[in-house]
Design a protein around this motif. Sequence first.
Motif, short mmCIF file in Angstrom:
data_model
loop_
_atom_site.label_atom_id
_atom_site.label_comp_id
_atom_site.label_asym_id
_atom_site.label_seq_id
_atom_site.Cartn_x
_atom_site.Cartn_y
_atom_site.Cartn_z
N UNK A 75 0.85 -1.18 0.00
CA UNK A 75 0.00 0.00 0.00
C UNK A 75 0.90 1.24 0.00
N UNK A 76 0.62 2.20 -0.90
CA UNK A 76 1.43 3.43 -0.88
C UNK A 76 1.18 4.21 0.41
N UNK A 77 2.27 4.67 1.02
CA UNK A 77 2.16 5.40 2.30
C UNK A 77 1.89 6.88 2.09
N UNK A 78 2.03 7.37 0.87
CA UNK A 78 1.93 8.80 0.60
C UNK A 78 3.29 9.48 0.67
N UNK A 79 4.31 8.74 1.14
CA UNK A 79 5.66 9.27 1.22
C UNK A 79 6.37 9.09 -0.12
N UNK A 80 7.33 9.94 -0.36
CA UNK A 80 8.22 9.80 -1.51
C UNK A 80 9.63 9.71 -0.94
N UNK A 81 10.32 8.64 -1.30
CA UNK A 81 11.64 8.37 -0.74
C UNK A 81 12.63 9.49 -1.06
N UNK A 82 13.40 9.89 -0.05
CA UNK A 82 14.54 10.79 -0.23
C UNK A 82 15.51 10.54 0.92
N UNK A 83 16.64 11.24 0.91
CA UNK A 83 17.69 11.02 1.91
C UNK A 83 17.19 11.28 3.32
N UNK A 84 16.35 12.30 3.50
CA UNK A 84 15.84 12.63 4.83
C UNK A 84 14.95 11.50 5.36
N UNK A 86 15.12 8.37 4.48
CA UNK A 86 16.03 7.26 4.74
C UNK A 86 16.69 7.39 6.11
N UNK A 87 17.08 8.59 6.48
CA UNK A 87 17.70 8.84 7.78
C UNK A 87 16.72 8.57 8.91
N UNK A 88 15.44 8.91 8.71
CA UNK A 88 14.41 8.66 9.73
C UNK A 88 14.14 7.18 9.94
N UNK A 89 14.30 6.37 8.88
CA UNK A 89 13.99 4.93 8.93
C UNK A 89 15.18 4.12 8.40
N UNK A 90 16.30 4.11 9.12
CA UNK A 90 17.52 3.48 8.58
C UNK A 90 17.44 1.96 8.39
N UNK A 91 16.53 1.28 9.06
CA UNK A 91 16.45 -0.19 8.97
C UNK A 91 15.38 -0.68 8.00
N UNK A 92 14.61 0.23 7.41
CA UNK A 92 13.51 -0.18 6.53
C UNK A 92 14.01 -0.81 5.24
N UNK A 93 13.38 -1.89 4.84
CA UNK A 93 13.64 -2.51 3.54
C UNK A 93 12.73 -1.79 2.55
N UNK A 94 13.26 -0.84 1.83
CA UNK A 94 12.47 0.05 1.00
C UNK A 94 11.90 -0.66 -0.23
N UNK A 95 10.60 -0.50 -0.41
CA UNK A 95 9.91 -0.98 -1.61
C UNK A 95 9.34 0.28 -2.25
N UNK A 96 9.88 0.61 -3.42
CA UNK A 96 9.60 1.90 -4.04
C UNK A 96 9.05 1.79 -5.46
N UNK A 97 8.32 2.81 -5.86
CA UNK A 97 7.87 3.11 -7.23
C UNK A 97 6.81 2.17 -7.80
N UNK A 98 7.11 0.88 -7.95
CA UNK A 98 6.17 -0.10 -8.51
C UNK A 98 6.46 -1.46 -7.90
N UNK A 135 21.31 2.13 -3.47
CA UNK A 135 21.59 0.71 -3.30
C UNK A 135 22.27 0.17 -4.55
N UNK A 136 23.30 -0.65 -4.38
CA UNK A 136 23.99 -1.19 -5.57
C UNK A 136 23.15 -2.22 -6.31
N UNK A 137 23.33 -2.26 -7.61
CA UNK A 137 22.73 -3.29 -8.45
C UNK A 137 23.85 -4.23 -8.88
N UNK A 138 23.48 -5.44 -9.30
CA UNK A 138 24.46 -6.41 -9.76
C UNK A 138 25.10 -7.19 -8.62
#
Length: 171
Positions: A75-84, A86-98, A135-138
């Motif tokens: 479910x979209x949280x209404x948030x848009x990921x940015x560095x700030x 990320x700093x607030x939630x350093x342990x989150x496994x981010x699921x973004x965009x689609x 996050x690195x790819x590959x």
Amino acid sequence: MTNNETFNKHLVINIAKQTLKMHKQQAEVTEYTVSTAKNGFGSQQDSGCTPLGQHIIAKKIGGSEPMNAVFVGRVPTGEVYDAALSTLHPKRDWILSRILWLSGLEEGSNKGSNSQGGCDTYERYIYIHGTPDTEPMGIPLSHGCIRMRNTDIVELFEQVEEGMPVMIVAD
């Protein structure tokens, strides 16, 4: 592959090469660099592994959301990921965009259960999804999902359909 009569496209995810290729009518169309599971490949519940074998895209989620939209529980949280954020939630496994939610087709391998317990890709919530561009790819780093750059997942999302075949191979 299953559904080839219906779909002239299919995806192949190669864990050894850390790539996702979209094929159309036996010709490779596009290749993306991805990040699969840090724990390697496997299908068991709570293994943190990427499952192998034949799958389909069961659900497409987030088509109207902005780039870098944050999802929790699909479910979209209404948030848009940015560095700030990320700093607030350093342990989150981010699921973004689609999100492209996968479902396995092979009973006892990536669907249902086997002698070791649950092995169901869909019930394990295995997705192809966007991740922070930092996050690195590959490199295998996910908890089981297939991570992609946000621009790549948005591009891919527009070219795939629910029910489309996805094959995940070790090499």
